[in-house]
Each structure stands twice: as structure tokens, then as C-alpha cells.
Motif scaffolding. Structure first.
Motif, mmCIF file in Angstrom:
data_model
loop_
_atom_site.group_PDB
_atom_site.id
_atom_site.type_symbol
_atom_site.label_atom_id
_atom_site.label_comp_id
_atom_site.label_asym_id
_atom_site.label_seq_id
_atom_site.Cartn_x
_atom_site.Cartn_y
_atom_site.Cartn_z
ATOM 1 N N ILE A 147 0.821 -1.221 0.000
ATOM 2 C CA ILE A 147 0.000 0.000 0.000
ATOM 3 C C ILE A 147 0.855 1.272 0.000
ATOM 4 C CG2 ILE A 147 -1.876 -1.178 1.211
ATOM 5 C CD1 ILE A 147 -1.152 0.464 3.710
ATOM 6 N N ASP A 148 2.161 1.114 0.197
ATOM 7 C CA ASP A 148 3.033 2.299 0.240
ATOM 8 C C ASP A 148 3.415 2.735 -1.173
ATOM 9 O OD1 ASP A 148 4.506 4.371 1.230
ATOM 10 O OD2 ASP A 148 6.229 3.156 1.834
ATOM 11 N N VAL A 149 2.406 3.002 -1.974
ATOM 12 C CA VAL A 149 2.644 3.357 -3.382
ATOM 13 C C VAL A 149 3.237 4.757 -3.523
ATOM 14 C CG1 VAL A 149 0.885 1.806 -4.301
ATOM 15 C CG2 VAL A 149 0.228 4.113 -3.593
ATOM 16 N N PHE A 150 3.091 5.576 -2.488
ATOM 17 C CA PHE A 150 3.624 6.942 -2.540
ATOM 18 C C PHE A 150 4.921 7.087 -1.730
ATOM 19 C CE2 PHE A 150 -0.971 7.384 -3.246
ATOM 20 C CZ PHE A 150 -0.980 8.119 -4.427
ATOM 21 N N GLU A 151 5.457 5.950 -1.293
ATOM 22 C CA GLU A 151 6.706 5.932 -0.510
ATOM 23 C C GLU A 151 6.617 6.862 0.706
ATOM 24 O OE1 GLU A 151 9.873 6.772 -3.236
ATOM 25 O OE2 GLU A 151 9.688 4.832 -4.251
ATOM 26 N N ASP A 152 5.597 6.603 1.515
ATOM 27 C CA ASP A 152 5.313 7.444 2.682
ATOM 28 C C ASP A 152 5.885 6.896 3.988
ATOM 29 O OD1 ASP A 152 3.869 9.546 1.507
ATOM 30 O OD2 ASP A 152 2.036 8.345 1.435
ATOM 31 N N MET A 153 6.537 5.742 3.949
ATOM 32 C CA MET A 153 6.928 5.077 5.195
ATOM 33 C C MET A 153 7.822 5.955 6.070
ATOM 34 S SD MET A 153 6.209 2.463 6.877
ATOM 35 C CE MET A 153 6.704 1.406 8.208
ATOM 36 N N GLU A 154 8.794 6.604 5.469
ATOM 37 C CA GLU A 154 9.704 7.455 6.251
ATOM 38 C C GLU A 154 8.931 8.607 6.901
ATOM 39 O OE1 GLU A 154 13.869 8.289 7.393
ATOM 40 O OE2 GLU A 154 12.831 6.565 6.527
ATOM 41 N N ARG A 155 7.997 9.173 6.169
ATOM 42 C CA ARG A 155 7.166 10.256 6.724
ATOM 43 C C ARG A 155 6.326 9.723 7.890
ATOM 44 N NH1 ARG A 155 6.168 10.846 1.061
ATOM 45 N NH2 ARG A 155 7.275 12.633 0.171
ATOM 46 N N LEU A 156 5.781 8.538 7.689
ATOM 47 C CA LEU A 156 4.935 7.925 8.716
ATOM 48 C C LEU A 156 5.720 7.695 10.007
ATOM 49 C CD1 LEU A 156 2.023 6.714 8.991
ATOM 50 C CD2 LEU A 156 3.039 4.505 8.466
ATOM 51 N N LEU A 157 6.949 7.218 9.863
ATOM 52 C CA LEU A 157 7.780 6.933 11.032
ATOM 53 C C LEU A 157 8.168 8.198 11.788
ATOM 54 C CD1 LEU A 157 10.194 4.232 9.528
ATOM 55 C CD2 LEU A 157 8.197 3.845 10.975
ATOM 56 N N SER A 158 8.134 9.329 11.110
ATOM 57 C CA SER A 158 8.570 10.586 11.733
ATOM 58 C C SER A 158 7.446 11.313 12.470
ATOM 59 C CB SER A 158 9.164 11.520 10.669
ATOM 60 O OG SER A 158 8.157 11.993 9.795
ATOM 61 N N LEU A 159 6.232 10.763 12.429
ATOM 62 C CA LEU A 159 5.104 11.416 13.101
ATOM 63 C C LEU A 159 5.067 11.021 14.574
ATOM 64 C CD1 LEU A 159 2.225 10.960 10.472
ATOM 65 C CD2 LEU A 159 3.778 12.908 10.747
ATOM 66 N N GLY A 160 4.916 12.010 15.440
ATOM 67 C CA GLY A 160 4.784 11.742 16.869
ATOM 68 C C GLY A 160 3.398 11.225 17.213
#
Length: 369
Positions: A147-160
Motif C-alpha cells: 500500500i506504500d505506493v507513494f513511498e510514505d513510510m519514512e514520513r509515517l515513522l517521523s510522526l509523533g
């Protein structure tokens, strides 16, 4: 496996992607500690029983991170995930959320209702943890990487915690919007603004067939949630400020007890016990050292008043298994199995900041042959 080629799934993922971008911008400058926490959570997704030592290995393997066991322990405790059993419960809850999400995103209304029910549940013994929605977001992307078609994983990990919590709401809303499921309402916000809730519900009933007015209702809901998110972010900032003060205090005492400065906290205990033994044996201490002894007493009082306490009793002997001394510096032969017992002697007590459960220094233990 989620079919990401399905047009409605793509629509949901695009809405979620836009929400992640908004949350990332709202978060401002990247916080390395939050990112590290997120990456720790992501490696635990592979094994809910993973302990600090294995986390260190996985962080090196997955992200090339050079992190110590002590740093992992500190971060887990800071996230209120220091107790292995409770940590596992949070991840098991998040795994259930992810499983129901995988069906809900395909338009399964029953699965969405299950997803909606589980995600509102407390993760640990009837207690809702601040970190649980954040873990749920991460495990969804770890369990279903397609589902990470927009390569959002790094952004997701950076959210508090706070931003991740509101992203969690956005994920549910995205499914609602695409499949026209009942719109999610933030219960806490509704309690704060009961009249606003009634107004929205009335609008939904009267104008449910008019697309433009439905959009207005959605925007009103988004505005309310944004306001609530800003309030929660301020609260989170205040908590972080308080925690940073606690960490500074802990770091000060950690330096005092470092080898560089001669393990001052440990030496205070040794001196105090030695003086007590001499006095009990009626030994007359030279009057010249009275000033020094007074200073030692005052230093000990200062440490106690700061709520800094020893973890173990020096010179005590106990029988342990490997897990009992996971957070200690152990000098001895390796444990051959988790059940094997060894007799150890406490060489250095280790210290903890009691108010915040922050470990200042680890106890040192040695195997008794």
C-alpha cells in the motif's frame, strides 16, 4: 495482499497520502528521537516478543543504526512500552487493527465496522496508550507494504503520537469517504462541543442526498478535528518540555556516576556505609574529617531529595535467569538457555530517577562461581 490496482483502493491510498503530507508539514522540523522511536516500532512489528538486544541488531540490519541497548531501553520507557508484556499487547492490538483494515480498504463494510470497533479499544488492560494509534499506523504499512505506493513510510515513522493519532482518524475517514460508510466522529471533541455535533448530525440527516452540503459537513468536521489536533499538539509539546527537563536531570546524575568522574554516586554509598560500620564498632573518627563527613551526608540528602535511588543493593547475592539481568552489566559466563539459573553478586547498585522511571546507570553484577 491488498489489490492496490483497484480504483477505489487507489483513491483511499491517495487520500491517506495527502493526509500524511499534511501531518508531516504540521510537524515541522524532523525530530530524530521520534524517527528513531518509529523505526524501533517498525522492527518490533516483525516479532512482538523482541527484546532490547535483538532490537539493536535489527536496527543495524534494517536501518544501519548504531544504537545501544541502553538507548533502546530509554526510548521504550519514554514511550511507556518498557514492560515486555504490555508492549506485546499494544502490538497485538495494532495487528488486529491492521488485519481488519486490509479488508475494510477493499470496501467490506462488516470489516470496516470491526476496524472501527477495534481501533477505539484500549490496547492494554482497559487502558488506552498515547502510542497505540502510532503503532497501528506503522504496523498497517509494515504488514501490507504494497500500500506504500507513494513511498510514505519514512514520513509515517517521523510522526509523533498526536499527529499519528489524527492520521489514524484520517485513515478511517478515507475509507468512509470512498465507500460512503458512516462518517467517523471524534467522540472527545463531540463531548467538548455537543451543540456542534447535533448541528452536524441534523445536517447529515436533512441533506444526505445533496453532495455539496455533504462536503460542507465534511469540512466542518475537518475543521473541528484540526482545532482539537492543535490543542493536543500543544499538550504534547508541554509534556515533551517537562520530559526534557527530567532527561537533563538524569543526564547530570549519569555523569556524576560515570567512570570519568569516579562513579560518585556509588562511592557515596560506600563511604556512608563504611562510616556507619565504624561508628557501630565505637571507632573514634578523627575530628579533622568531620567536615568531609558532613559534606557526604549533605550530598546523599541532595541525591535523595532529587528522587534518585539505587536499583539494587550492593554486595547482595541472588539467583537469576538471563531475563532478570537484561538491564544490567553482567560479568560472567553466558547463559545457555532462558531457563538456566546463575548466582550473581551485585557489584554496583545502578541508579534510577524514580519520578519518571528513568534509568541513570545500569547495575553491575558478577557471576558467583
Amino acid at each position: 495482499m491488498i489489490n492496490v490496482k483497484d480504483s477505489k483502493v487507489q483513491e483511499v491510498l491517495e487520500i491517506i497520502h495527502e493526509a500524511i503530507i499534511r501531518k508531516e508539514k504540521r510537524g515541522g522540523r524532523l525530530n530524530e528521537e521520534i524517527l528513531t522511536e518509529g523505526k524501533i516500532f517498525s522492527v518490533i512489528c516483525k516479532d512482538f516478543d523482541m527484546g532490547p538486544r535483538k532490537i539493536v541488531d535489527c536496527m543495524e540490519e534494517s536501518y544501519g543504526y548504531d544504537i545501544t541497548v541502553d538507548e533502546v531501553i530509554k526510548l521504550l520507557r519514554g514511550a511507556k512500552m518498557g514492560i515486555p508484556g504490555e508492549r506485546k499487547e499494544i502490538f497485538k492490538w495494532a495487528d488486529r487493527v491492521a488485519t481488519s483494515f486490509s479488508k475494510a480498504i477493499l470496501g467490506d463494510k462488516k470489516a470496516f465496522e470491526e476496524f472501527d470497533k477495534i481501533r477505539k479499544e484500549p490496547a492494554v488492560n482497559g487502558e488506552k496508550r498515547r502510542v497505540q494509534e502510532r503503532v497501528a499506523n506503522i504496523i498497517i504499512y509494515e504488514k501490507y507494504p504494497e500500500i506504500d505506493v507513494f513511498e510514505d513510510m519514512e514520513r509515517l515513522l517521523s510522526l509523533g503520537n498526536t499527529l499519528a493519532r489524527y492520521l489514524f482518524f484520517d485513515i478511517a475517514d478515507a475509507i468512509c469517504e470512498v465507500y460512503d460508510f458512516p462518517l467517523y466522529k471524534d467522540k472527545e471533541k463531540d463531548k467538548q462541543d455537543h451543540q456542534g455535533k447535533k448541528k452536524i448530525e441534523k445536517a447529515e440527516k436533512q441533506l444526505s442526498h445533496e453532495q455539496a452540503l455533504k462536503k460542507v459537513v465534511q469540512l466542518e468536521n475537518t475543521l473541528e478535528r484540526t482545532d482539537a489536533m492543535l490543542q493536543d499538539l500543544q499538550k504534547e509539546f508541554d509534556v515533551q518540555l517537562e520530559e526534557s527537563k527530567s532527561k537533563e536531570l538524569a543526564e547530570f546524575f549519569a555523569k556524576l556516576n560515570s567512570e570519568k568522574y569516579g562513579c560518585i554516586l556509588d562511592e557515596l554509598l560506600v563511604v556512608n556505609k563504611g562510616v556507619d560500620r565504624l561508628r557501630k564498632s565505637n571507632y573514634e573518627l578523627p575530628i579533622e574529617i568531620n567536615g568531609l563527613l558532613i559534606m557526604v551526608k549533605k550530598l546523599i540528602q541532595f541525591v535523595r531529595d532529587s528522587h534518585i535511588e539505587p536499583i539494587m543493593k550492593v554486595n547482595s547475592v541472588r539467583e537469576v535467569v538471563a531475563s532478570d539481568i537484561e538491564y544490567c552489566n553482567y560479568d560472567g559466563s553466558p547463559f545457555e538457555s532462558p531457563e538456566e539459573k546463575k548466582k550473581i553478586k551485585v557489584i554496583s547498585s545502578g541508579w534510577v530517577y524514580k519520578d519518571k522511571d528513568l534509568q541513570i546507570s545500569r547495575p553491575k553484577v558478577k557471576e558467583e562461581k
